[in-house]
Design an enzyme around this catalytic site. Structure first.
Site, PDB file in Angstrom:
ATOM      1  N   LYS A 282      50.949  31.085  41.830  1.00 12.98           N
ATOM      2  CA  LYS A 282      50.454  32.444  41.591  1.00 12.98           C
ATOM      3  C   LYS A 282      51.524  33.440  42.026  1.00 12.98           C
ATOM      4  CE  LYS A 282      45.958  34.714  42.227  1.00 12.98           C
ATOM      5  NZ  LYS A 282      44.761  34.686  43.071  1.00 12.98           N
TER       6      LYS A 282
HETATM    7  O1  G3P Z   1      41.898  36.284  43.913  1.00  6.62           O
HETATM    8  C1  G3P Z   1      42.063  37.536  43.379  1.00  6.62           C
HETATM    9  C2  G3P Z   1      40.830  38.385  43.271  1.00  6.62           C
HETATM   10  O2  G3P Z   1      39.796  37.657  42.704  1.00  6.62           O
HETATM   11  C3  G3P Z   1      40.449  39.141  44.516  1.00  6.62           C
HETATM   12  O3  G3P Z   1      39.177  39.690  44.437  1.00  6.62           O
HETATM   13  O4  G3P Z   1      37.231  40.689  45.576  1.00  6.62           O
HETATM   14  O5  G3P Z   1      39.481  40.746  46.709  1.00  6.62           O
HETATM   15  O6  G3P Z   1      39.015  42.182  44.730  1.00  6.62           O
HETATM   16  P1  G3P Z   1      38.709  40.890  45.411  1.00  6.62           P
END
Ligand code: G3P
Length: 217
Positions: free
Chosen positions: A87
């Site tokens: 990633k």
């Molecule tokens: O892994 C990336 C993403 O899904 C993060 O989500 O909830 O931290 O905005 P969030």
């Protein structure tokens, strides 16, 4: 549509895997830190354990932000297991790193995508997945779902193989709307996936069936 779980928590990954509908796992530095993982060896071991628990693609994010460091780190991550997807953040050096890994046959997921232009660049560089962050756009009053639609149109126009991995999912409605638009993958916390199960009429109907089943002996 593929279902990934967005966590580094081993119990939740196990629970999702046991459901039988899991296609992969995504992590990020914040999710790893939340599990108290620290140090290179612990990080590599944690990814190894995730690969042993879950089938499918496991996104492991680089911690560095320069091209040289990202390719070194990504090579190490990719060596852990064939299911590892490296990633890479959506930055200029990240584009170069995506191209490097693409040429090498190492699969990648370009993260922190907030615009269609960023998704287009990542696809051009050979990313296998792009991760638009729906919830974080919604948080600033921008409709994240519009971004998924835009990327879908662009990728279809040019038949890019890059998969749209809708991330930052906050609710079952995000998952349903992504499915309607045609996102290839959603990555979600376990609770939003499990909330797809719920309907009061299902509960009511089952209670009735259970009561009537007793009458049948
Ligand atoms: O892994 C990336 C993403 O899904 C993060 O989500 O909830 O931290 O905005 P969030």
């Amino acid at each position: 549509m593929k279902f990934f779980i967005d966590t580094a928590n081993l119990e939740q990954i196990k629970e999702a895997q046991d459901l039988g509908i899991l296609d992969g796992v995504t992590t990020n530095p914040s999710l790893m830190a939340k599990e108290g993982i620290s140090g290179k060896e612990a990080i590599l071991n944690h990814y190894k354990t995730i690969c042993e628990i879950a089938d499918g693609d496991i996104s492991a994010e680089v911690l560095s932000t320069t091209y040289e460091e990202m390719i070194k780190e990504g090579d190490e991550l990719a060596a852990i297991h064939p299911n590892i997807v490296v990633k890479i953040p959506m930055i200029k050096d990240g584009i170069k790193a995506l191209k490097y890994f693409s040429n090498k046959g190492i699969r990648t997921n370009c993260t922190l995508i907030f615009s269609a232009g960023q998704a287009l660049l990542a696809a051009k560089a050979g990313a296998n997945y792009v991760s638009p962050f729906l919830g974080r756009l919604d948080d600033i009053s921008v409709d994240g779902m519009n971004l998924i639609e835009e990327i879908r149109i662009i990728f279809d126009n040019y038949m890019f193989d890059t998969e749209i991995l809708a991330a930052s999912i906050r609710s079952p409605m995000h998952i349903i709307n992504c499915a309607k638009i045609g996102a290839d993958v959603i990555t979600s916390p376990l609770d939003s996936i499990l909330n797809l199960l719920n309907h009061p009429l299902t509960d009511k109907g089952l209670a009735q069936f259970v009561a009537d089943a007793k009458k049948l002996g």
